[in-house]
Scaffold this active site. Sequence first.
Site, mmCIF file in Angstrom:
data_model
loop_
_atom_site.group_PDB
_atom_site.id
_atom_site.type_symbol
_atom_site.label_atom_id
_atom_site.label_comp_id
_atom_site.label_asym_id
_atom_site.label_seq_id
_atom_site.Cartn_x
_atom_site.Cartn_y
_atom_site.Cartn_z
ATOM 1 C CE1 TYR A 1 -3.289 -3.066 0.297
ATOM 2 C CE2 TYR A 1 -3.129 -2.696 2.707
ATOM 3 C CZ TYR A 1 -3.635 -3.120 1.559
ATOM 4 O OH TYR A 1 -4.550 -4.182 1.586
ATOM 5 C CD GLU B 1 -18.746 -4.892 22.726
ATOM 6 O OE1 GLU B 1 -19.275 -4.955 23.946
ATOM 7 O OE2 GLU B 1 -18.824 -5.715 21.891
#
Length: 395
Positions: A300, A372
């Site tokens: 990349y 979370e």
Amino acid sequence: MTTPADIFAQAQALSGQLTAWRRDIHAHPELSFQEQRTASLVADELAALGIEVQTGVGKTGVVGYLGEGGPVVAIRGDMDALPIDEENDVPYRSQTPGVMHACGHDAHTAILLGVARLLAAMPDRPAGQIRFLFQPSEEARDNENKSGATRMIEDKALAGVNAVLALHVASDIAAKRISITDGYASANEDSFEVWLRGTGGHGAFPHQTVDPVFILAQVLNTIQGIRARRIDPTKAAALSIGMILAGAASNVIPSQVYLAGTMRSFEDDVRQQLRDELAKALEISRVLGGDFELKLHPGYPSMYNDPDVAHLLRVSTRDLVGAHALIDPEPMMGAEDFSYMTRQAPGAMFMLGAKKDAVNRPHHTPIFDIDESALPLGAAVLVDATCRLLRQKAV
Ligand SMILES: [Zn+2]
Ligand SMILES: [Zn+2]
């Protein structure tokens, strides 16, 4: 008018749903370019919101289109998991042996679904189009060496986009802290393989051989000299050899040595220099009577965070939760294929702190996990920054 405080409250109210999506996707991880279940979950949720859905974009990607005309702001979330066997004993543990969401792309997908829900329900949403890019395969490239971002760009998912946003959860940054780098935020990546060739023989008669192990010793020194002696010391670069294989017996000089490594940089001219200098360093094998073969595997490109977009993300974070949430960014030499998208339109990716507990849970390991409670903040920042970008680009 919907204020940042409203956006944050709405994102918090969505917290249970964000966690439910994340856990569902976490329990059903899919490898790169195989995100069938995840893509259909995404398509169903978007359709239920009245968002126009396009499936099969970049193979298994999904694009949602909300609103029409310009300006166009795109938000990207990647969906793929990794070939890792999860070791966490949690209720949402991977149900697929050998496959695990060990980089947090389950969280990215859940957050982007939340962003779509919040923006679709916003009564005073700014004019323009919001494009939700649910991207396949960030972690791997297909047989043509192309990852999900490249495949989506080829399928015109970025056509006409004025700005593009993304986030990445970070298991090593305190939960609900945000880090936004200006400029280069991830590296150009090239990996390589080398075969050093000589003529093997008996260890007692080295003069009758061309010893590739001796050649290796000279080559290694020269390769490590590239960073130290050839690259401008003010420029970032890293070159690491991760593999060396040679020989099978103590008294046999092998005929070949194999090595493999990786090269990282920010600027594209440094990337090219690393490639050229590596090939030059290997020429030493010829001076010593041997030979070499070099195979370069281009990875990349580096990711450049547009400073204006990065600034806007910081303003959003500050107005949503206060400046204390912003931590000093640390540029890093990892690689990320969102970089292809920021080369199509000005954009930025921010890091969303999601450290779960006192345990070190690095990305790409069997014990990776996140807090979370960070999910709503990620969604809120993306919603707020998207609205700001739409207003700004409309002028
Ligand atoms: Zn990853
Ligand atoms: Zn990732």
